[in-house]
Design a protein around this motif. Structure first.
Motif, mmCIF file in Angstrom:
data_model
loop_
_atom_site.group_PDB
_atom_site.id
_atom_site.type_symbol
_atom_site.label_atom_id
_atom_site.label_comp_id
_atom_site.label_asym_id
_atom_site.label_seq_id
_atom_site.Cartn_x
_atom_site.Cartn_y
_atom_site.Cartn_z
ATOM 1 N N SER A 143 -3.104 13.903 -1.231
ATOM 2 C CA SER A 143 -2.289 12.555 -1.223
ATOM 3 C C SER A 143 -3.069 11.401 -2.337
ATOM 4 C CB SER A 143 -2.040 11.821 0.059
ATOM 5 O OG SER A 143 -2.939 11.636 0.584
ATOM 6 N N VAL A 200 1.281 5.100 -0.365
ATOM 7 C CA VAL A 200 0.631 6.771 -0.411
ATOM 8 C C VAL A 200 1.554 7.669 -0.755
ATOM 9 C CG1 VAL A 200 -0.614 8.183 0.874
ATOM 10 C CG2 VAL A 200 -0.689 5.888 1.668
ATOM 11 N N THR A 212 -3.562 7.214 -2.769
ATOM 12 C CA THR A 212 -3.241 5.643 -2.074
ATOM 13 C C THR A 212 -3.190 4.784 -3.409
ATOM 14 O OG1 THR A 212 -4.116 6.237 -0.014
ATOM 15 C CG2 THR A 212 -3.620 3.947 -0.665
ATOM 16 N N GLU A 240 0.786 -4.351 2.854
ATOM 17 C CA GLU A 240 -0.591 -4.349 3.125
ATOM 18 C C GLU A 240 -1.239 -4.938 4.333
ATOM 19 O OE1 GLU A 240 -4.853 -4.051 0.932
ATOM 20 O OE2 GLU A 240 -3.647 -5.432 0.179
ATOM 21 N N ARG A 300 1.101 -1.180 -0.036
ATOM 22 C CA ARG A 300 0.058 0.145 -0.234
ATOM 23 C C ARG A 300 1.071 1.245 -0.193
ATOM 24 N NH1 ARG A 300 -5.906 0.737 1.658
ATOM 25 N NH2 ARG A 300 -5.994 -0.336 -0.155
#
Lengths: 338, 267
Positions: A283, A253, A285, A319, A251
């Motif tokens: 931002s 960002v 993701t 993640e 994940r």
């Protein structure tokens, strides 16, 4: 410190009884099937519960959890298949119940007995000798009902009955305790106490419990099995199960990402694909899939990419999913974990 | 938390055997305690003693009402009047009422399922209910009322009854509660509602007696006639051998059926 009771039967001296072969599974279910008339409650359930584990048995209402526990306790008879507790075959005769303590979903006791008398009654079934009182007193305290020990159980609230139920399940120092929704009737404080108690039991006995409260499983269980419509969907160590869904997924960002950032990241070393999961303007993701075993390579290349592209790297980690997400994926989408 | 660990206290052991009667002793103990704590035994004894006193004094009561001669209740023999103290129908009725919920009540309360999660066999639970019921009920409904009746008869009829006859009667009369307790437990394995158990037991109690009024053989072979048989034997009067044989066959059939049905049941 004495050895823990990991799926072993104790003799009168409290020493483990020697067994012919080493016991690794406290509970074994092989092809367990149960139907009531035309309702298929359990279908070909094969599951091993390792000795000493706190094993969560998870599933939506009507999944067959209680049926499976009742079959193990000998309260219901399997239509097909077999099961054993600590190596002793489950049967209506009741011999295997020496190996287990059981807490029903809505435990009921003789209202004319006090809590202490209830534990004495169970202790006698388990072959307790005259020196059982300190043990009973310690269980009452451990369950948090020492103050009400000499009150009739007819005056107990649902939560107190649940606590007494756990205490009585432990009276015989069983190799296995089966708990059917042990915290469902408890308030948040009581729930925490009981979950703490279950966690404390790890290594002392094998705890196999059903629940539909996912957070509880994640907090206390080292193993989890997920049941749906009577079928086993998945069984694994809790962390391994969670990991199997987060494997090879990052994940990321980024601040300052543009429309082309995802496709640019997809071409990086170790990355197989990258898609935008969400964006709030400041931002963005990304869900980034990596090559098998290539998470570290991908993380390094993403970091370099962010620096080179002048982007702000806010997060770049594997993640993490909670059990609820995993559960819903397994149940709703019948997704097969890696 | 001051608890001992599961493994460090050696006071609990795992008993090694049990078989068909696994857990019988503890179940029996629980049943007897329940009879005593619930005051059911006290109520049974109270009702039975009152009935026994009434029946022992029946010649006086009948005389006072002027119906003694018509009813043939003029005997002042203490033994004859003590034998009136217990009547098969009365004891049977009390036994049915006192034991009709032994199984169904536990099933309703959920304690039957809980009991069966312990190392106890279904057969032991049935056997414990029967034996404990027999012991407590017999003392409350037969032994105590007979003692009261003997004491009363000794005073009011001017001398003690023949204790050999009364003892034989009391012993043989145990067959009455044995039959009705076995019947309610047996019915309780198959019928879930307490009212259903009571209804079926009462039907089985009265139907043979009604039919027996038309066909004497039915009364003779009915186990519900066992009280009359016990009285006749104790008095030295002629009594059919078919009655105790039928009683024994029915008792075995009821208990075996109860065992089989209960073992197959899911709680």
């Amino acid at each position: 410190m004495a050895e823990p009771n990991l799926g072993r039967t104790l003799d009168v001296e409290g020493n483990p009884v020697k067994q012919e072969q080493p016991m690794t599974n406290a509970i074994s279910m092989v092809g367990l099937t149960k139907h009531y008339d035309d309702v298929q409650a359990l279908t070909d359930l094969t599951l091993d519960v390792p000795a000493g584990a706190v094993y969560g048995f998870l599933g939506p209402n009507g999944a067959g959890k209680t049926t499976a526990l009742k079959v193990l306790a000998g309260l219901a008879r399997a239509t097909a298949g077999s099961a054993s507790i600590n190596g002793v075959a489950v049967s209506a005769a009741g011999e295997h119940r020496r190996q287990l303590g059981y807490l029903a979903q809505d435990p009921r006791f003789y209202g004319w007995m006090t809590g202490r008398e209830t534990l004495r009654h169970v202790a006698r079934f388990r072959g307790a000798d005259a020196n059982r009182e300190p043990w009973i007193a310690s269980l009452l305290e451990r369950a948090g009902i020492a103050d009400a020990a000499d009150r009739r159980t007819s005056t107990y609230s649902g939560g107190m009955r649940q606590r007494l139920g756990i205490a009585q399940a432990l009276v015989g120092r069983p190799a296995v305790i089966l708990l059917d929704e042990p915290v469902s009737a408890l308030d948040p404080l009581g729930r925490k106490d009981v979950l703490d108690l279950m966690r404390d039991l790890r290594g002392e006995t094998t705890v196999f419990y059903s629940t539909h409260i996912l957070d509880d499983v994640q907090r206390v269980s080292d193993h989890v099995a997920i049941l749906d419509h009577g079928r086993l969907v998945k069984a694994a160590p809790t962390q391994a199960l969670l990991g199997s869904f987060t494997q090879n997924t990052l994940r990321v960002v980024l601040g300052g990402a543009t429309d082309g950032t995802a496709s640019a990241m997809a071409g990086l070393a170790g990355v197989t694909s990258a898609v935008i999961a969400s964006s709030d303007g400041a931002s963005t993701t990304f869900d980034v899939a990596t090559e098998a075993g290539g998470s570290a390579t991908a993380q390094r290349s993403i970091t370099r990419f962010a620096v080179d592209a002048g982007l702000t790297l806010i997060s770049n980690s594997e993640e993490t999913l909670d059990l609820e997400t995993v559960f819903l994926r397994l149940i709703d989408n019948k997704e097969v974990a890696a | 938390m001051t608890a001992q660990s599961l493994a460090t206290d050696p006071t609990i052991s795992h008993a090694s055997s049990g078989g068909m009667f696994l857990g019988f002793g503890n179940s029996f103990r629980k049943e007897v305690t329940e009879w005593l704590r619930s005051r059911k035994a006290l109520i049974v004894a109270g009702v039975s003693v009152l009935g026994a006193v009434f029946m022992t004094l029946i010649p006086f009561i009948a005389k006072a009402s002027g119906e003694a001669e018509e009813a043939g209740l003029t005997s002042m023999d203490p033994t004859a009047n003590v034998l009136l103290a217990l009547a098969g129908q009365t004891v049977g009725l009390i036994a049915i009422v006192a034991t009709m919920a032994l199984l169904s009540g536990e099933r309703d309360r959920g304690t039957l399922g809980w009991s069966l999660t312990n190392p106890v066999s279904p057969t032991a639970i049935i056997a414990a209910k029967f034996v404990a019921g027999m012991v407590v009920f017999s003392i409350a409904a037969i032994v105590i009322p007979l003692i009261a009746s003997v004491a009363l008869a000794t005073v009011v009829y001017g001398g003690p009854p023949d204790l050999m006859v009364v003892g034989t009667f009391g012993l043989l009369f145990l067959t009455v509660p044995a039959f009705y307790i076995a019947l309610t437990i047996g019915l309780g394995t198959a019928i879930k509602a307490t009212a259903g158990v009571a209804g079926a037991a009462l039907a089985l109690m009265f139907v043979p007696q009604i039919l027996g009024g038309f066909i004497p053989l039915v009364a003779e072979i009915s186990p519900t006639s066992i009280g009359l048989w016990a009285t006749a034997v104790a008095k030295g009067e002629p009594a059919s051998a078919l009655t105790p044989v039928s009683w024994l066959v029915c008792m075995i059939a009821i208990l075996v059926a109860a065992k089989v049905v209960f073992e197959r049941q899911e709680v």
